[in-house]
Write a protein that holds these residues in place. Structure first.
Motif, PDB file in Angstrom:
ATOM      1  N   GLU A  39      63.372  58.603  28.318  1.00 46.17           N
ATOM      2  CA  GLU A  39      64.731  59.089  28.608  1.00 46.17           C
ATOM      3  C   GLU A  39      65.768  58.031  28.239  1.00 46.17           C
ATOM      4  O   GLU A  39      66.821  58.345  27.683  1.00 46.17           O
ATOM      5  CB  GLU A  39      64.875  59.484  30.081  1.00 46.17           C
ATOM      6  N   VAL A  40      65.479  56.774  28.542  1.00 44.73           N
ATOM      7  CA  VAL A  40      66.397  55.678  28.213  1.00 44.73           C
ATOM      8  C   VAL A  40      66.531  55.536  26.699  1.00 44.73           C
ATOM      9  O   VAL A  40      67.644  55.393  26.175  1.00 44.73           O
ATOM     10  CB  VAL A  40      65.937  54.357  28.872  1.00 44.73           C
ATOM     11  N   ILE A  41      65.414  55.598  25.986  1.00 46.17           N
ATOM     12  CA  ILE A  41      65.450  55.484  24.522  1.00 46.17           C
ATOM     13  C   ILE A  41      66.231  56.646  23.913  1.00 46.17           C
ATOM     14  O   ILE A  41      67.058  56.446  23.012  1.00 46.17           O
ATOM     15  CB  ILE A  41      64.017  55.404  23.949  1.00 46.17           C
ATOM     16  N   MET A  42      66.000  57.844  24.401  1.00 46.62           N
ATOM     17  CA  MET A  42      66.752  59.002  23.892  1.00 46.62           C
ATOM     18  C   MET A  42      68.241  58.847  24.165  1.00 46.62           C
ATOM     19  O   MET A  42      69.069  59.162  23.310  1.00 46.62           O
ATOM     20  CB  MET A  42      66.214  60.303  24.510  1.00 46.62           C
ATOM     21  N   LYS A 115      75.482  48.503  34.004  1.00 43.22           N
ATOM     22  CA  LYS A 115      75.304  49.954  33.917  1.00 43.22           C
ATOM     23  C   LYS A 115      73.886  50.366  33.554  1.00 43.22           C
ATOM     24  O   LYS A 115      73.451  51.469  33.873  1.00 43.22           O
ATOM     25  CB  LYS A 115      76.313  50.569  32.955  1.00 43.22           C
ATOM     26  N   GLU A 116      73.132  49.487  32.902  1.00 45.84           N
ATOM     27  CA  GLU A 116      71.760  49.812  32.529  1.00 45.84           C
ATOM     28  C   GLU A 116      70.898  50.145  33.741  1.00 45.84           C
ATOM     29  O   GLU A 116      69.994  50.982  33.658  1.00 45.84           O
ATOM     30  CB  GLU A 116      71.126  48.640  31.746  1.00 45.84           C
ATOM     31  N   VAL A 117      71.187  49.510  34.877  1.00 44.98           N
ATOM     32  CA  VAL A 117      70.418  49.786  36.092  1.00 44.98           C
ATOM     33  C   VAL A 117      70.667  51.233  36.538  1.00 44.98           C
ATOM     34  O   VAL A 117      69.732  51.963  36.885  1.00 44.98           O
ATOM     35  CB  VAL A 117      70.759  48.778  37.212  1.00 44.98           C
ATOM     36  N   GLY A 118      71.912  51.665  36.494  1.00 46.49           N
ATOM     37  CA  GLY A 118      72.244  53.055  36.813  1.00 46.49           C
ATOM     38  C   GLY A 118      71.644  54.033  35.821  1.00 46.49           C
ATOM     39  O   GLY A 118      71.197  55.124  36.192  1.00 46.49           O
ATOM     40  N   ILE A 119      71.623  53.642  34.568  1.00 46.89           N
ATOM     41  CA  ILE A 119      71.013  54.481  33.530  1.00 46.89           C
ATOM     42  C   ILE A 119      69.543  54.729  33.856  1.00 46.89           C
ATOM     43  O   ILE A 119      69.049  55.854  33.742  1.00 46.89           O
ATOM     44  CB  ILE A 119      71.205  53.814  32.141  1.00 46.89           C
ATOM     45  N   VAL A 120      68.845  53.696  34.305  1.00 48.32           N
ATOM     46  CA  VAL A 120      67.434  53.850  34.667  1.00 48.32           C
ATOM     47  C   VAL A 120      67.291  54.780  35.870  1.00 48.32           C
ATOM     48  O   VAL A 120      66.395  55.632  35.896  1.00 48.32           O
ATOM     49  CB  VAL A 120      66.772  52.481  34.924  1.00 48.32           C
ATOM     50  N   LYS A 121      68.161  54.665  36.851  1.00 47.32           N
ATOM     51  CA  LYS A 121      68.087  55.544  38.027  1.00 47.32           C
ATOM     52  C   LYS A 121      68.277  56.999  37.619  1.00 47.32           C
ATOM     53  O   LYS A 121      67.561  57.888  38.092  1.00 47.32           O
ATOM     54  CB  LYS A 121      69.124  55.135  39.080  1.00 47.32           C
ATOM     55  N   ILE A 122      69.228  57.247  36.742  1.00 45.44           N
ATOM     56  CA  ILE A 122      69.454  58.620  36.272  1.00 45.44           C
ATOM     57  C   ILE A 122      68.220  59.117  35.516  1.00 45.44           C
ATOM     58  O   ILE A 122      67.746  60.237  35.747  1.00 45.44           O
ATOM     59  CB  ILE A 122      70.712  58.693  35.380  1.00 45.44           C
ATOM     60  N   ALA A 123      67.683  58.277  34.631  1.00 54.34           N
ATOM     61  CA  ALA A 123      66.488  58.657  33.865  1.00 54.34           C
ATOM     62  C   ALA A 123      65.296  58.936  34.786  1.00 54.34           C
ATOM     63  O   ALA A 123      64.534  59.876  34.559  1.00 54.34           O
ATOM     64  CB  ALA A 123      66.139  57.554  32.860  1.00 54.34           C
ATOM     65  N   ASP A 124      65.172  58.131  35.834  1.00 55.23           N
ATOM     66  CA  ASP A 124      64.098  58.321  36.807  1.00 55.23           C
ATOM     67  C   ASP A 124      64.230  59.682  37.494  1.00 55.23           C
ATOM     68  O   ASP A 124      63.251  60.427  37.616  1.00 55.23           O
ATOM     69  CB  ASP A 124      64.144  57.183  37.829  1.00 55.23           C
ATOM     70  N   ARG A 125      65.429  60.028  37.914  1.00 53.93           N
ATOM     71  CA  ARG A 125      65.594  61.316  38.606  1.00 53.93           C
ATOM     72  C   ARG A 125      65.406  62.481  37.639  1.00 53.93           C
ATOM     73  O   ARG A 125      64.837  63.504  38.017  1.00 53.93           O
ATOM     74  CB  ARG A 125      66.965  61.376  39.285  1.00 53.93           C
ATOM     75  N   ILE A 126      65.856  62.352  36.407  1.00 51.01           N
ATOM     76  CA  ILE A 126      65.612  63.404  35.412  1.00 51.01           C
ATOM     77  C   ILE A 126      64.112  63.659  35.308  1.00 51.01           C
ATOM     78  O   ILE A 126      63.652  64.797  35.346  1.00 51.01           O
ATOM     79  CB  ILE A 126      66.188  63.004  34.030  1.00 51.01           C
ATOM     80  N   THR A 127      63.359  62.591  35.202  1.00 48.83           N
ATOM     81  CA  THR A 127      61.906  62.677  35.072  1.00 48.83           C
ATOM     82  C   THR A 127      61.270  63.309  36.307  1.00 48.83           C
ATOM     83  O   THR A 127      60.307  64.071  36.200  1.00 48.83           O
ATOM     84  CB  THR A 127      61.324  61.272  34.830  1.00 48.83           C
ATOM     85  N   ASN A 128      61.831  63.027  37.472  1.00 46.01           N
ATOM     86  CA  ASN A 128      61.268  63.545  38.718  1.00 46.01           C
ATOM     87  C   ASN A 128      61.677  64.983  39.036  1.00 46.01           C
ATOM     88  O   ASN A 128      61.108  65.589  39.940  1.00 46.01           O
ATOM     89  CB  ASN A 128      61.656  62.639  39.892  1.00 46.01           C
ATOM     90  N   LEU A 129      62.635  65.520  38.319  1.00 49.67           N
ATOM     91  CA  LEU A 129      63.083  66.886  38.597  1.00 49.67           C
ATOM     92  C   LEU A 129      62.233  67.911  37.849  1.00 49.67           C
ATOM     93  O   LEU A 129      62.729  68.778  37.144  1.00 49.67           O
ATOM     94  CB  LEU A 129      64.571  67.059  38.259  1.00 49.67           C
ATOM     95  N   GLN A 130      60.951  67.814  38.022  1.00 46.92           N
ATOM     96  CA  GLN A 130      60.002  68.802  37.511  1.00 46.92           C
ATOM     97  C   GLN A 130      59.804  69.837  38.622  1.00 46.92           C
ATOM     98  O   GLN A 130      60.428  69.761  39.665  1.00 46.92           O
ATOM     99  CB  GLN A 130      58.684  68.117  37.160  1.00 46.92           C
TER     100      GLN A 130
END
Length: 183
Positions: A39-42, A115-130
């Motif tokens: 998600e971060v790479i994308m 901001k990269e730390v927040g980016i990771v948190k957003i990516a983590d939640r995207i991944t967890n919203l299955q």
């Protein structure tokens, strides 16, 4: 992105999470970690206004303090203070009473860092919203949905691409509330 940094972080995380599975599955936890990194790479491909080397290491290491025997000092020694601070901010403080207090505390700490730390948190939640695990109650699904919206609201300035993606995942996740059937 420097592949050596990615490989170093992934090897470390792989060793630390070696016995951990993605909740509700038989998949090794590296699946979750690699999805967050993807998600971060994308996001970087769409909006390259952040330090990818920094973000990807935090993405790979984001659960090491929270879910393994790793501590802040170990991350700091191997990966540096900024990465250790980022991973620590993404780690919930178990000394706080409620889950919502822990989440808000983590989000507040995230917002004091790069901001990269927040980016990771957003990516983590995207991944967890299955689709939620079958054993979750309707109330837990609703609560998880509300938490995702709070994350989106409090981190909305971090990355436009990821925030739009998170909003879309939140919208899709609402369908789990509607179709929920108690067992």
């Amino acid at each position: 992105m420097t592949q050596e940094l990615y490989q170093k972080a992934l090897k470390f995380a792989g060793q630390k999470h070696s016995n951990q599975k993605v909740p509700g599955t038989k998949a090794n936890y590296l699946l979750h970690i690699s999805n967050v990194a993807m998600e971060v790479i994308m996001a970087y491909n769409f909006e390259s206004s952040f330090n990818l080397n920094f973000a990807i290491q935090i993405a790979i290491l984001h659960d090491t303090i929270e879910d393994t025997d790793t501590n802040y000092e170990e991350i700091k020694k191997i990966f540096g203070q900024d990465i250790a601070m980022g991973v620590q901010a993404l780690t919930k403080n178990e000394n706080l009473k409620s889950k919502s207090e822990r989440m808000l505390d983590s989000l507040n700490r995230i917002n004091t860092l790069q901001k990269e730390v927040g980016i990771v948190k957003i990516a983590d939640r995207i991944t967890n919203l299955q689709s939620p695990p079958e054993h979750w109650s309707r109330e837990k699904i609703i609560k998880y949905h509300k938490e995702a919206q709070i994350i989106s609201d409090l981190l909305k300035e971090k990355n436009n691409y990821l925030n739009k993606r998170l909003e879309s995942k939140i919208s899709d996740y609402e369908k789990n509330i509607i179709k929920f059937k108690p067992k």
